[in-house]
Design an enzyme around this catalytic site. Structure first.
Site, PDB file in Angstrom:
ATOM      1  N   TYR A  26       0.787  -1.148  -0.046  1.00  0.00           N
ATOM      2  CA  TYR A  26       0.013  -0.202   0.051  1.00  0.00           C
ATOM      3  C   TYR A  26       0.978   1.164  -0.068  1.00  0.00           C
ATOM      4  O   TYR A  26       0.380   2.188  -0.679  1.00  0.00           O
ATOM      5  CB  TYR A  26      -0.706   0.089   1.246  1.00  0.00           C
ATOM      6  CG  TYR A  26      -1.869  -1.301   1.424  1.00  0.00           C
ATOM      7  CD1 TYR A  26      -2.986  -1.096   0.692  1.00  0.00           C
ATOM      8  CD2 TYR A  26      -1.516  -2.020   2.209  1.00  0.00           C
ATOM      9  CE1 TYR A  26      -3.817  -2.126   0.773  1.00  0.00           C
ATOM     10  CE2 TYR A  26      -2.297  -3.404   2.080  1.00  0.00           C
ATOM     11  CZ  TYR A  26      -3.483  -3.564   1.457  1.00  0.00           C
ATOM     12  OH  TYR A  26      -4.404  -4.412   1.824  1.00  0.00           O
ATOM     13  N   ASN A  48     -13.126  -1.356  -4.954  1.00  0.00           N
ATOM     14  CA  ASN A  48     -12.721  -2.217  -6.295  1.00  0.00           C
ATOM     15  C   ASN A  48     -13.843  -3.299  -6.409  1.00  0.00           C
ATOM     16  O   ASN A  48     -13.706  -4.235  -5.968  1.00  0.00           O
ATOM     17  CB  ASN A  48     -11.488  -2.875  -6.403  1.00  0.00           C
ATOM     18  CG  ASN A  48     -11.170  -3.834  -7.508  1.00  0.00           C
ATOM     19  OD1 ASN A  48     -11.829  -3.643  -8.511  1.00  0.00           O
ATOM     20  ND2 ASN A  48     -10.214  -4.676  -7.330  1.00  0.00           N
ATOM     21  N   CYS A  56      -6.107  -6.660  -6.976  1.00  0.00           N
ATOM     22  CA  CYS A  56      -5.904  -6.191  -5.608  1.00  0.00           C
ATOM     23  C   CYS A  56      -5.247  -7.132  -4.840  1.00  0.00           C
ATOM     24  O   CYS A  56      -4.820  -6.636  -3.466  1.00  0.00           O
ATOM     25  CB  CYS A  56      -7.172  -5.399  -5.064  1.00  0.00           C
ATOM     26  SG  CYS A  56      -8.417  -6.516  -5.116  1.00  0.00           S
ATOM     27  N   HIS A  57      -5.309  -8.266  -4.884  1.00  0.00           N
ATOM     28  CA  HIS A  57      -4.843  -9.364  -3.933  1.00  0.00           C
ATOM     29  C   HIS A  57      -3.371  -9.160  -3.980  1.00  0.00           C
ATOM     30  O   HIS A  57      -2.815  -9.903  -2.806  1.00  0.00           O
ATOM     31  CB  HIS A  57      -5.429 -10.825  -4.094  1.00  0.00           C
ATOM     32  CG  HIS A  57      -4.962 -11.201  -5.504  1.00  0.00           C
ATOM     33  ND1 HIS A  57      -5.406 -10.901  -6.870  1.00  0.00           N
ATOM     34  CD2 HIS A  57      -3.916 -12.083  -6.073  1.00  0.00           C
ATOM     35  CE1 HIS A  57      -4.831 -11.468  -8.074  1.00  0.00           C
ATOM     36  NE2 HIS A  57      -3.830 -12.176  -7.127  1.00  0.00           N
ATOM     37  N   GLU A  85      -0.606 -17.964  -7.407  1.00  0.00           N
ATOM     38  CA  GLU A  85       0.562 -17.523  -8.190  1.00  0.00           C
ATOM     39  C   GLU A  85       1.997 -17.736  -7.738  1.00  0.00           C
ATOM     40  O   GLU A  85       2.806 -17.365  -8.207  1.00  0.00           O
ATOM     41  CB  GLU A  85       0.403 -16.093  -8.283  1.00  0.00           C
ATOM     42  CG  GLU A  85      -1.024 -15.566  -8.740  1.00  0.00           C
ATOM     43  CD  GLU A  85      -1.370 -14.170  -8.648  1.00  0.00           C
ATOM     44  OE1 GLU A  85      -0.377 -13.548  -8.202  1.00  0.00           O
ATOM     45  OE2 GLU A  85      -2.324 -13.676  -9.322  1.00  0.00           O
TER      46      GLU A  85
END
Length: 103
Positions: A26, A48, A56-57, A85
């Site tokens: 952030y 969002n 956004c994760h 991921e």
DNA sequence: CGCTTGACACCGT
DNA sequence: AACGGTGCCAAGC
């Protein structure tokens, strides 16, 4: 789309550039926007409505903690997406944080 | 226009 | 290491 503001669009544009398998914080997002509105960045992501388009994760706390998701302090969904991921989460924190940090 | 609320960060204890 | 208080700033009321 919900309420559109210049600030939010800048946040989303930055978040969309984070590649899969990497994370950003952030704080870094705020710095990219030329300010220190860390909390406002979280607020923008909270608004969002397109998590599939705006990843956004991949935005986490500066100390490596995963951070919130969909208005909640913690979310198993966010952890699952990150693990999918190739990012390892241990005790709510990103393992090898420095190595997967984007930018 | 002023006060409150955060998906945070930083410092002191 | 773990809390707690304070600061940052956009949005919502």
């Amino acid at each position: 789309m919900g309420t559109s503001t210049r600030f939010r669009e800048r946040v989303y544009a930055a978040v969309k550039r984070i590649p899969p398998g990497k994370v950003c914080t952030y704080k870094t997002i705020a710095q990219m926007l030329g300010c220190k509105a860390y909390r406002a960045v979280g607020g923008a992501l909270r608004a969002n409505k397109h998590p599939m388009i705006i990843p956004c994760h991949r935005v986490v706390c500066s100390d490596g903690r995963v951070g919130g998701y969909f208005g909640r302090k913690a979310s198993a969904k966010k952890v699952k997406l990150l693990k999918g991921e190739g990012i390892t989460i241990t005790k709510g924190k990103v393992l090898g944080f420095g190595g997967v940090l984007w930018r």
